[in-house]
Write a protein that holds these residues in place. Structure first.
Motif, PDB file in Angstrom:
ATOM      1  N   ASP A 227       0.862  -1.183   0.000  1.00 16.89           N
ATOM      2  CA  ASP A 227       0.000   0.000   0.000  1.00 16.89           C
ATOM      3  C   ASP A 227       0.902   1.238   0.000  1.00 16.89           C
ATOM      4  OD1 ASP A 227      -1.753   2.070   0.458  1.00 16.89           O
ATOM      5  OD2 ASP A 227      -2.848   1.070   2.084  1.00 16.89           O
ATOM      6  N   PHE A 228       1.296   1.652  -1.193  1.00 14.74           N
ATOM      7  CA  PHE A 228       2.236   2.765  -1.278  1.00 14.74           C
ATOM      8  C   PHE A 228       1.581   4.115  -1.002  1.00 14.74           C
ATOM      9  CE2 PHE A 228       5.091  -0.371  -2.909  1.00 14.74           C
ATOM     10  CZ  PHE A 228       6.357   0.124  -2.594  1.00 14.74           C
ATOM     11  N   ASP A 229       0.273   4.201  -1.098  1.00 12.61           N
ATOM     12  CA  ASP A 229      -0.394   5.440  -0.670  1.00 12.61           C
ATOM     13  C   ASP A 229      -0.198   5.621   0.838  1.00 12.61           C
ATOM     14  OD1 ASP A 229      -1.292   6.158  -3.169  1.00 12.61           O
ATOM     15  OD2 ASP A 229      -3.220   5.125  -2.958  1.00 12.61           O
ATOM     16  N   LYS A 230      -0.426   4.561   1.570  1.00  9.75           N
ATOM     17  CA  LYS A 230      -0.182   4.598   3.019  1.00  9.75           C
ATOM     18  C   LYS A 230       1.306   4.805   3.295  1.00  9.75           C
ATOM     19  CE  LYS A 230      -0.641   1.635   7.133  1.00  9.75           C
ATOM     20  NZ  LYS A 230      -1.042   0.278   7.598  1.00  9.75           N
ATOM     21  N   GLY A 231       2.132   4.135   2.507  1.00  6.22           N
ATOM     22  CA  GLY A 231       3.566   4.269   2.690  1.00  6.22           C
ATOM     23  C   GLY A 231       4.045   5.693   2.508  1.00  6.22           C
ATOM     24  N   ARG A 232       3.525   6.373   1.504  1.00 10.62           N
ATOM     25  CA  ARG A 232       3.920   7.775   1.281  1.00 10.62           C
ATOM     26  C   ARG A 232       3.543   8.650   2.462  1.00 10.62           C
ATOM     27  NH1 ARG A 232       2.850   6.467  -4.123  1.00 10.62           N
ATOM     28  NH2 ARG A 232       0.621   6.847  -3.869  1.00 10.62           N
ATOM     29  N   LYS A 233       2.402   8.388   3.045  1.00  9.04           N
ATOM     30  CA  LYS A 233       1.972   9.183   4.199  1.00  9.04           C
ATOM     31  C   LYS A 233       2.886   8.952   5.393  1.00  9.04           C
ATOM     32  CE  LYS A 233      -2.882   9.136   2.742  1.00  9.04           C
ATOM     33  NZ  LYS A 233      -4.235   8.564   3.017  1.00  9.04           N
ATOM     34  N   ASP A 285      10.886  17.516  19.951  1.00  6.99           N
ATOM     35  CA  ASP A 285       9.673  17.939  19.248  1.00  6.99           C
ATOM     36  C   ASP A 285       9.417  17.075  18.019  1.00  6.99           C
ATOM     37  OD1 ASP A 285       9.402  19.930  21.135  1.00  6.99           O
ATOM     38  OD2 ASP A 285      10.229  21.521  19.859  1.00  6.99           O
ATOM     39  N   ILE A 286      10.472  16.787  17.275  1.00  5.89           N
ATOM     40  CA  ILE A 286      10.328  15.995  16.052  1.00  5.89           C
ATOM     41  C   ILE A 286       9.838  14.587  16.371  1.00  5.89           C
ATOM     42  CG2 ILE A 286      11.657  14.849  14.228  1.00  5.89           C
ATOM     43  CD1 ILE A 286      13.364  17.430  14.101  1.00  5.89           C
ATOM     44  N   ILE A 287      10.428  13.961  17.365  1.00  8.19           N
ATOM     45  CA  ILE A 287      10.034  12.589  17.706  1.00  8.19           C
ATOM     46  C   ILE A 287       8.580  12.541  18.162  1.00  8.19           C
ATOM     47  CG2 ILE A 287      10.417  10.695  19.333  1.00  8.19           C
ATOM     48  CD1 ILE A 287      13.405  11.390  19.236  1.00  8.19           C
ATOM     49  N   ALA A 288       8.189  13.496  18.978  1.00  9.29           N
ATOM     50  CA  ALA A 288       6.797  13.536  19.450  1.00  9.29           C
ATOM     51  C   ALA A 288       5.832  13.664  18.281  1.00  9.29           C
ATOM     52  CB  ALA A 288       6.607  14.691  20.429  1.00  9.29           C
ATOM     53  N   THR A 289       6.173  14.518  17.310  1.00  4.85           N
ATOM     54  CA  THR A 289       5.314  14.730  16.146  1.00  4.85           C
ATOM     55  C   THR A 289       5.273  13.490  15.264  1.00  4.85           C
ATOM     56  OG1 THR A 289       5.805  17.099  16.168  1.00  4.85           O
ATOM     57  CG2 THR A 289       4.913  16.192  14.129  1.00  4.85           C
ATOM     58  N   VAL A 290       6.429  12.870  15.046  1.00  5.37           N
ATOM     59  CA  VAL A 290       6.484  11.655  14.225  1.00  5.37           C
ATOM     60  C   VAL A 290       5.611  10.559  14.830  1.00  5.37           C
ATOM     61  CG1 VAL A 290       7.967   9.736  13.516  1.00  5.37           C
ATOM     62  CG2 VAL A 290       8.735  12.087  13.190  1.00  5.37           C
ATOM     63  N   LYS A 291       5.735  10.337  16.120  1.00  8.84           N
ATOM     64  CA  LYS A 291       4.955   9.290  16.767  1.00  8.84           C
ATOM     65  C   LYS A 291       3.458   9.589  16.669  1.00  8.84           C
ATOM     66  CE  LYS A 291       6.616   7.500  20.602  1.00  8.84           C
ATOM     67  NZ  LYS A 291       7.205   7.355  21.952  1.00  8.84           N
ATOM     68  N   ARG A 292       3.080  10.832  16.885  1.00  6.15           N
ATOM     69  CA  ARG A 292       1.667  11.220  16.796  1.00  6.15           C
ATOM     70  C   ARG A 292       1.137  11.021  15.381  1.00  6.15           C
ATOM     71  NH1 ARG A 292       1.306  17.263  16.882  1.00  6.15           N
ATOM     72  NH2 ARG A 292       1.679  16.874  14.669  1.00  6.15           N
ATOM     73  N   ASP A 293       1.902  11.490  14.383  1.00  6.67           N
ATOM     74  CA  ASP A 293       1.416  11.448  13.003  1.00  6.67           C
ATOM     75  C   ASP A 293       1.354  10.021  12.459  1.00  6.67           C
ATOM     76  OD1 ASP A 293       1.217  14.168  13.158  1.00  6.67           O
ATOM     77  OD2 ASP A 293       2.944  14.601  11.860  1.00  6.67           O
TER      78      ASP A 293
END
Length: 304
Positions: A227-233, A285-293
């Motif tokens: 699922d490369f659409d999911k992968g891109r996200k 900040d970056i790690i927190a955002t990555v985990k959330r997203d």
């Protein structure tokens, strides 16, 4: 023959306050990776700071990892060394402890040509008789594995994969189109999506030391689910971390990420210096955002 599939974590080395290797904390890191479901652990990679360790320390870490891991996940041992004789010794020790595979680099600083570099790899291969993942990292080694090199080393059935870390998409295309028997493994994080699109089935990613689930999510989306659409996200969500790591202080950033994950791994060895306060805040900040997203993406994909 061993197949490289999944997420392979080049584990950090944990140090005590006096600078010695801390086996208890090392075990904690490896246990966390096994629990997270990584598909293999690499000891003696660049992230593990092998270049700053004595031969005795490297053998100690390899044996400790074997004792801790048992048969619960794959164990790959790095053989990086300037002297072929030293690389051979690390490969032989890997065989003695029954490692699943070895990582074979170009000798740093020596600047061998393609045939000399291939001779190095095949000499290490002969000494170990184990499955090999090549490690092409010209940014650290000074030379890049090329078509002549691949034509030589591919004659050994033990050469089963390559961690391609040149950052050169042309090398990715060369390997995919002309050396299909050498399985691709992503070694350049911000090209992970491209690697998976070209058929890679594994990713050696240092960031999985502290956010393994997010890296596994990209692998599963692209390789398992196709699922490369999911992968891109997911890739887009991971990019801020990859961009931060590309700025420098790579090992220090990985170790600080481990600290944020609750592991006291100790600082990187000299001459490397820790992140400053501003860099630490950026990474937090970056790690927190990555985990959330990534969590949000996977929840939506699963219909939750």
């Amino acid at each position: 023959m061993f197949k490289f599939e999944g997420i392979y974590t080049p584990a950090v080395t944990t140090y005590a306050a006096d600078g010695s290797i801390d086996k208890k904390r090392f075990a904690e890191v490896l246990e966390s990776l096994i629990e997270a479901g990584v598909h293999g652990i690499i000891i003696g990679g660049s992230t593990g700071e092998y270049y700053s360790q004595s031969a005795e320390e490297r053998r100690f870490l390899a044996q400790a990892a074997r004792d801790i891991i048992g048969q619960r996940t794959a164990l790959i041992i790095g053989t990086g060394a300037t002297r072929t004789e030293d690389a051979v010794e690390y490969a032989q020790h890997a065989r003695e402890i029954k490692a699943d595979a070895i990582l074979v680099t170009s000798p740093p600083y020596a600047l061998p040509d393609s045939l000399e570099n291939a001779h190095h790899a095949l000499t290490v291969d002969k000494a170990a008789g184990l499955p090999i993942m090549l490690y092409n990292y010209p940014g650290r080694m000074g030379v890049s594995m090329d078509q002549l090199y691949f034509s030589q080393v591919s004659q050994s059935s033990n050469v089963v994969a390559i961690k391609e870390s040149s950052g050169d998409v042309n090398n990715l295309h060369l390997l995919a189109n002309h050396f299909p028997d050498i399985a691709l493994s992503c070694g350049w994080d911000d090209m992970a999506l491209e690697f998976f699109a070209w058929g890679a089935r594994s990713w050696v990613c240092a960031g999985s030391n502290f956010i393994p689930h997010e890296h596994i999510a990209l692998y599963e989306a692209c390789v398992k689910q196709k699922d490369f659409d999911k992968g891109r996200k997911i890739m887009s969500a991971l990019m801020p971390l990859m961009n931060f790591l590309d700025q420098g202080k790579f090992v220090q950033s990985i170790k600080y990420g481990c600290e944020l994950a609750g592991f006291n791994v100790g600082p990187a060895r000299s001459p490397l210096l820790p992140l400053d306060e501003e860099q630490q805040q950026q990474l937090r900040d970056i790690i927190a955002t990555v985990k959330r997203d990534v969590a949000a993406i996977t929840r939506v994909a699963e219909g939750l």
